[in-house]
Enzyme design. Structure first.
Site, short mmCIF file in Angstrom:
data_model
loop_
_atom_site.label_atom_id
_atom_site.label_comp_id
_atom_site.label_asym_id
_atom_site.label_seq_id
_atom_site.Cartn_x
_atom_site.Cartn_y
_atom_site.Cartn_z
NE ARG A 42 -8.31 7.37 4.50
CZ ARG A 42 -9.66 6.32 5.79
NH1 ARG A 42 -10.53 7.52 6.14
NH2 ARG A 42 -9.26 6.02 6.32
CG HIS B 286 0.55 6.29 4.96
ND1 HIS B 286 -0.32 6.89 5.44
CD2 HIS B 286 -0.06 5.43 5.30
CE1 HIS B 286 -1.51 7.30 5.49
NE2 HIS B 286 -1.44 5.66 6.01
CD GLU C 199 -6.55 -0.73 0.72
OE1 GLU C 199 -7.54 0.62 2.35
OE2 GLU C 199 -6.92 -1.41 1.54
NE ARG D 184 -8.00 11.31 5.59
CZ ARG D 184 -8.66 10.55 6.55
NH1 ARG D 184 -7.95 9.85 7.40
NH2 ARG D 184 -9.97 11.30 7.31
CG ASN E 43 -1.50 1.16 1.23
OD1 ASN E 43 -1.68 1.95 0.70
ND2 ASN E 43 -3.10 0.94 1.58
CD GLU F 216 -7.00 -6.68 3.57
OE1 GLU F 216 -5.98 -5.33 3.83
OE2 GLU F 216 -7.33 -6.58 1.80
CB THR G 99 -9.79 1.40 8.06
OG1 THR G 99 -9.33 1.42 6.59
CG2 THR G 99 -11.19 0.48 7.71
CG HIS H 55 -5.28 -2.15 10.06
ND1 HIS H 55 -5.04 -0.95 9.05
CD2 HIS H 55 -5.20 -1.56 10.99
CE1 HIS H 55 -5.88 -0.16 9.63
NE2 HIS H 55 -5.36 -0.09 11.39
CG HIS I 113 -8.53 4.09 0.61
ND1 HIS I 113 -8.40 3.73 2.74
CD2 HIS I 113 -9.86 4.16 0.57
CE1 HIS I 113 -9.64 4.29 3.04
NE2 HIS I 113 -10.63 4.25 1.93
#
Length: 250
Positions: free
Chosen positions: A48, A13, A73, A52, A10, A154, A104, A197, A46
């Site tokens: 959003r 970030h 995502e 963000r 992922n 998942e 999440t 996660h 992801h």
């Protein structure tokens, strides 16, 4: 010997760092390409509602530029389904999303939300997108995932990882058992089982011993580790940990 275990990276970030300054760098697509070059089996991002971290243009570039599957995502909203129908990622993972949360916080309520979710799942499947549901390791939830014809779930590993990180041994053992039993039950229903996660090197190695998992999706830890070691080294170390867990005898 159990089956192979895939690693999805992922890259959200990387975009978080970019957005902190409002410019173009660091480029999350460059990170995705480097992750694939370093052994990632796929890329997760992801998009959003509040943008963000990942932005629309990032998703478009990822679909156009990466050579491995894109796991998109997304919340179950008309806006995000329209994006998925246009981009046509390999997979769309439906996740819960609250604007005020930092990340999440748990699995999607697919039991209470069945009637809301079903049209979105059907629409995505109709476009040839492989639907994944980010859920808790609960039998009733997994039964509903099968009923909704989602081929992949998942399992949310955050509660277990938090218990491990804080040294709560009894809670950690209970959560690991719940994940292991959930993975076995989901697999018995014909679901492909993923996990994600909060996973780090140690927890990924432990969870890799559960034979029913086919894929881990890991982001925050790998991007954080990359600050100190570089992204390729972080991915190589993660893959080695997963391999040790999956095949301890070598």
């Amino acid at each position: 010997m159990t089956g192979p275990l895939r690693l999805g990276v992922n890259i959200d970030h990387v975009a978080t760092v970019r957005n902190a300054r409002g410019g173009a760098l660091p480029d999350p697509v460059r990170a995705a390409l480097l992750a694939i070059e370093s052994g990632a089996d796929g890329i997760t991002a992801h998009l959003r509602e509040d943008r963000r971290h990942i932005r629309d243009a990032d998703i478009e570039r990822l679909k156009a530029e990466i050579s491995k599957p894109l796991n998109f995502e997304m919340a179950a909203t008309d806006e995000m389904v329209a994006m998925a129908r246009r981009i046509k990622p390999h997979a769309a993972c439906l996740v819960p999303e609250k604007r005020e949360e930092r990340t999440t916080e748990g699995g999607l309520d697919i039991v209470g939300g069945r009637d809301h979710l079903k049209p979105f799942i059907d629409a995505l499947r109709g476009e040839g997108v492989r639907v994944s549901l980010f859920v808790e390791a609960d039998r009733q939830v997994l039964d509903m995932a099968a009923e909704l014809n989602a081929p992949v779930v998942e399992l949310h590993t955050g509660s277990w990882c938090e218990a491990v990180a804080h040294g709560h041994e009894a809670a950690a053992a209970r959560e690991l058992r719940r994940l292991s039993e959930g993975a076995a039950y989901g697999a018995s229903l014909g679901l492909e089982m993923h996990a994600g996660h909060g996973l780090d090197f140690a927890t990924a190695e432990t969870l890799a011993a559960v034979p029913d998992f086919a894929e881990f999706n890991i982001g925050h830890f790998l991007i954080g580790e990359a600050i100190f070691t570089g992204l390729p080294a972080a991915i190589w170390t993660m893959r080695a940990a997963m391999e040790r867990g999956r095949n301890p005898a070598g």
